[in-house]
Design a protein around this motif. Structure first.
Motif, PDB file in Angstrom:
ATOM      1  N   GLY A 235      11.350 -38.905  48.214  1.00 21.13           N
ATOM      2  CA  GLY A 235      10.799 -39.583  49.254  1.00 21.13           C
ATOM      3  C   GLY A 235       9.136 -39.132  49.765  1.00 21.13           C
ATOM      4  N   GLY A 236       8.614 -38.517  48.771  1.00 23.40           N
ATOM      5  CA  GLY A 236       7.228 -38.006  49.028  1.00 23.40           C
ATOM      6  C   GLY A 236       6.804 -37.202  47.862  1.00 23.40           C
ATOM      7  N   TYR A 237       5.738 -36.283  48.246  1.00 22.03           N
ATOM      8  CA  TYR A 237       5.133 -35.138  47.345  1.00 22.03           C
ATOM      9  C   TYR A 237       4.995 -33.764  47.851  1.00 22.03           C
ATOM     10  N   ILE A 238       5.238 -32.906  46.803  1.00 18.91           N
ATOM     11  CA  ILE A 238       4.960 -31.684  47.053  1.00 18.91           C
ATOM     12  C   ILE A 238       3.357 -31.280  46.772  1.00 18.91           C
ATOM     13  N   LEU A 239       2.626 -30.743  47.951  1.00 16.45           N
ATOM     14  CA  LEU A 239       1.240 -30.372  47.640  1.00 16.45           C
ATOM     15  C   LEU A 239       1.192 -29.281  47.575  1.00 16.45           C
ATOM     16  N   ASN A 240       0.452 -28.650  46.618  1.00 12.63           N
ATOM     17  CA  ASN A 240       0.214 -27.027  46.443  1.00 12.63           C
ATOM     18  C   ASN A 240      -1.141 -26.822  46.560  1.00 12.63           C
ATOM     19  N   LEU A 241      -1.767 -25.937  47.682  1.00 10.82           N
ATOM     20  CA  LEU A 241      -2.877 -25.766  48.023  1.00 10.82           C
ATOM     21  C   LEU A 241      -3.153 -24.064  47.732  1.00 10.82           C
ATOM     22  N   SER A 242      -4.545 -23.892  47.660  1.00 14.98           N
ATOM     23  CA  SER A 242      -4.832 -22.265  47.731  1.00 14.98           C
ATOM     24  C   SER A 242      -4.634 -21.620  48.816  1.00 14.98           C
ATOM     25  N   ALA A 243      -4.436 -20.236  48.940  1.00 14.57           N
ATOM     26  CA  ALA A 243      -4.516 -19.487  49.962  1.00 14.57           C
ATOM     27  C   ALA A 243      -5.272 -19.618  51.217  1.00 14.57           C
ATOM     28  N   GLU A 244      -6.511 -20.279  50.982  1.00 19.47           N
ATOM     29  CA  GLU A 244      -7.747 -20.512  51.840  1.00 19.47           C
ATOM     30  C   GLU A 244      -7.063 -21.339  52.937  1.00 19.47           C
ATOM     31  N   LEU A 245      -5.972 -22.249  52.568  1.00 23.27           N
ATOM     32  CA  LEU A 245      -5.513 -23.134  53.475  1.00 23.27           C
ATOM     33  C   LEU A 245      -5.240 -22.436  54.941  1.00 23.27           C
ATOM     34  N   LEU A 246      -4.852 -21.106  54.487  1.00 25.36           N
ATOM     35  CA  LEU A 246      -4.375 -20.339  55.772  1.00 25.36           C
ATOM     36  C   LEU A 246      -5.388 -19.916  56.720  1.00 25.36           C
ATOM     37  N   THR A 247      -6.636 -19.923  56.289  1.00 23.87           N
ATOM     38  CA  THR A 247      -7.675 -19.187  57.046  1.00 23.87           C
ATOM     39  C   THR A 247      -8.935 -20.086  57.300  1.00 23.87           C
ATOM     40  N   ALA A 248      -8.647 -21.540  56.775  1.00 23.19           N
ATOM     41  CA  ALA A 248      -9.667 -22.455  56.708  1.00 23.19           C
ATOM     42  C   ALA A 248     -10.196 -22.732  58.078  1.00 23.19           C
ATOM     43  N   VAL A 249      -9.469 -22.862  58.983  1.00 21.53           N
ATOM     44  CA  VAL A 249     -10.141 -23.105  60.538  1.00 21.53           C
ATOM     45  C   VAL A 249      -9.344 -22.108  61.459  1.00 21.53           C
ATOM     46  N   PRO A 250      -9.772 -21.846  62.530  1.00 25.10           N
ATOM     47  CA  PRO A 250      -9.122 -20.850  63.351  1.00 25.10           C
ATOM     48  C   PRO A 250      -7.524 -21.345  63.789  1.00 25.10           C
ATOM     49  N   TYR A 251      -6.784 -20.308  63.884  1.00 23.59           N
ATOM     50  CA  TYR A 251      -5.345 -20.527  64.055  1.00 23.59           C
ATOM     51  C   TYR A 251      -5.150 -21.498  65.580  1.00 23.59           C
ATOM     52  N   GLY A 252      -4.535 -22.406  65.681  1.00 24.68           N
ATOM     53  CA  GLY A 252      -4.217 -23.105  66.469  1.00 24.68           C
ATOM     54  C   GLY A 252      -5.312 -24.144  67.061  1.00 24.68           C
ATOM     55  N   ASP A 253      -6.216 -24.151  66.117  1.00 27.44           N
ATOM     56  CA  ASP A 253      -7.363 -25.162  66.297  1.00 27.44           C
ATOM     57  C   ASP A 253      -6.938 -26.337  65.902  1.00 27.44           C
ATOM     58  N   LYS A 254      -7.085 -27.467  66.864  1.00 26.88           N
ATOM     59  CA  LYS A 254      -6.978 -28.871  66.396  1.00 26.88           C
ATOM     60  C   LYS A 254      -7.158 -29.445  64.917  1.00 26.88           C
ATOM     61  N   GLN A 255      -8.322 -28.754  64.570  1.00 29.27           N
ATOM     62  CA  GLN A 255      -9.051 -29.310  63.350  1.00 29.27           C
ATOM     63  C   GLN A 255      -7.900 -28.752  62.175  1.00 29.27           C
ATOM     64  N   PHE A 256      -7.216 -27.878  62.367  1.00 25.89           N
ATOM     65  CA  PHE A 256      -6.033 -27.531  61.314  1.00 25.89           C
ATOM     66  C   PHE A 256      -5.423 -28.665  61.300  1.00 25.89           C
ATOM     67  N   GLU A 257      -4.679 -29.163  62.422  1.00 27.10           N
ATOM     68  CA  GLU A 257      -3.573 -30.483  62.317  1.00 27.10           C
ATOM     69  C   GLU A 257      -4.405 -31.567  61.775  1.00 27.10           C
ATOM     70  N   ALA A 258      -5.639 -31.907  62.193  1.00 27.84           N
ATOM     71  CA  ALA A 258      -6.373 -32.858  61.472  1.00 27.84           C
ATOM     72  C   ALA A 258      -6.429 -32.828  60.038  1.00 27.84           C
ATOM     73  N   MET A 259      -6.830 -31.759  59.539  1.00 23.72           N
ATOM     74  CA  MET A 259      -6.968 -31.315  58.034  1.00 23.72           C
ATOM     75  C   MET A 259      -5.479 -31.694  57.466  1.00 23.72           C
ATOM     76  N   ILE A 260      -4.597 -31.340  58.309  1.00 18.46           N
ATOM     77  CA  ILE A 260      -3.205 -31.540  57.454  1.00 18.46           C
ATOM     78  C   ILE A 260      -2.924 -33.003  57.488  1.00 18.46           C
ATOM     79  N   TYR A 261      -3.078 -33.695  58.589  1.00 19.32           N
ATOM     80  CA  TYR A 261      -2.781 -35.047  58.493  1.00 19.32           C
ATOM     81  C   TYR A 261      -3.719 -36.096  57.756  1.00 19.32           C
ATOM     82  N   CYS A 262      -5.003 -35.358  57.454  1.00 19.30           N
ATOM     83  CA  CYS A 262      -5.731 -36.176  56.471  1.00 19.30           C
ATOM     84  C   CYS A 262      -5.108 -36.073  55.144  1.00 19.30           C
ATOM     85  N   MET A 263      -4.385 -35.157  54.653  1.00 22.09           N
ATOM     86  CA  MET A 263      -3.756 -35.071  53.205  1.00 22.09           C
ATOM     87  C   MET A 263      -2.510 -35.766  53.252  1.00 22.09           C
ATOM     88  N   VAL A 264      -1.944 -35.774  54.265  1.00 21.09           N
ATOM     89  CA  VAL A 264      -0.496 -36.570  54.458  1.00 21.09           C
ATOM     90  C   VAL A 264      -0.575 -37.865  54.515  1.00 21.09           C
TER      91      VAL A 264
END
Length: 307
Positions: A235-264
């Motif tokens: 039903g989809g894909y498994i996307l494996n990313l580097s640890a920088e994903l966890l610190t790429a943008v400030p916690y709770g920032d809407k930019q993080f959600e936008a980044m995730i949905y860009c990939m999805v």
């Protein structure tokens, strides 16, 4: 044309708008034409489109474009391992021919196609109709409009790669999703990606996404986040990313959600009927949450984020 082809439409952004033209009548009674359809089980050689031969009748020869479109949408008649690439219920609303360029306007069902399925359907239409002497290229609209962010130019047989054995890579038009620079929603770009013989469309598409946008109003994936792998799953894909994903943008920032949905959204745009979710891993391990989002379960796309 007496060959199978692989899935590779070299489509470019922007559908050519054509002026109305009279529908030509050409006597082709008794002539043969190949009707192109999807191969139900592509072989090891990578071919995904095949053909069956049809002989024009007297009635069909009066308006060959109408006849061929009707035959295509009716599906393959012979037991040759072929299936229709067109959605159920799709109909021809109109067509216009101007200086060899044919534009076919289809009903709304066709707009549900995307990714490889759209490439195959477009290829079947172009290969079939371009056998007529008066047609050199074919374009498609849906309900009078271009295919949203999946526009295609006029396609001719020369735009289609014939065989895996003849080319080291095939070219497929994909849709890439990026955050907008002003932070207001997501934007999309169409991109022609090359899929190597030993590669996958998903890998090539994600590499294109991580290479960044062309448009100045769109933002790239944050610096440091690396694509490690993309693996098909049920039903989809498994996307494996580097640890920088966890610190790429400030916690709770809407930019993080936008980044995730860009990939999805990018991955799920390849085939919205079969690819419905993406599960994220960090350095090969599951992660509970990041950036204020729960990531321990697969995420489904949200195409309404486009602005």
């Amino acid at each position: 044309m007496r060959r199978n082809i692989c899935i590779a439409a070299c489509a470019a952004l922007c559908l050519i708008l054509l002026l109305p033209a009279c529908k030509q009548q050409v006597d082709k009674s008794g002539e043969t034409v190949d009707l192109y359809f999807a191969v139900s089980e592509p072989g090891a050689g990578g071919t995904a489109v095949g053909f069956e031969t049809h002989v024009f009748t007297a009635d069909e020869s009066e308006k060959p474009v109408d006849a061929l479109l009707s035959l295509l949408l009716a599906g393959p008649a012979e037991e040759l391992g072929l299936v229709s690439p067109f959605p159920a219920g799709v109909t021809v609303r109109d067509w216009q021919l101007e200086e060899g360029q044919l534009t076919v306007d289809l009903s709304g069902q066709y707009g549900g196609l995307s990714g490889v399925d759209l490439t195959i359907a477009n290829s079947c239409i172009a290969l079939t109709l371009c056998q007529l002497d008066e047609i050199t290229s074919v374009g498609v609209t849906v309900e009078g409009d271009a295919l949203a962010f999946r526009q295609m130019q006029q396609l001719s047989p020369s735009d289609l790669v014939l065989d895996w054995a003849e080319e080291e890579a095939v070219s497929v038009m994909v849709t890439l999703w990026f955050s907008r620079q002003d932070g207001d929603g997501l934007g999309v770009e169409t991109r022609q990606v090359l899929v190597e013989e030993d590669g996958t469309l998903a890998q090539a598409t994600m590499e294109a996404l991580f290479s960044g946008p062309v448009g100045e109003d769109l933002a790239p994936i944050p610096t440091g986040v690396q694509l490690l792998s993309v693996t098909p799953a049920e039903g989809g894909y498994i996307l494996n990313l580097s640890a920088e994903l966890l610190t790429a943008v400030p916690y709770g920032d809407k930019q993080f959600e936008a980044m995730i949905y860009c990939m999805v959204n990018t991955l799920c745009s390849l085939d919205t009927e079969k690819i419905r979710q993406v599960l994220f891993l960090v350095d090969g391990e599951p992660v509970e949450s990041a950036g204020g989002m729960l990531l321990h379960e697969p995420i489904t796309p949200d195409f309404t984020l486009e602005k």
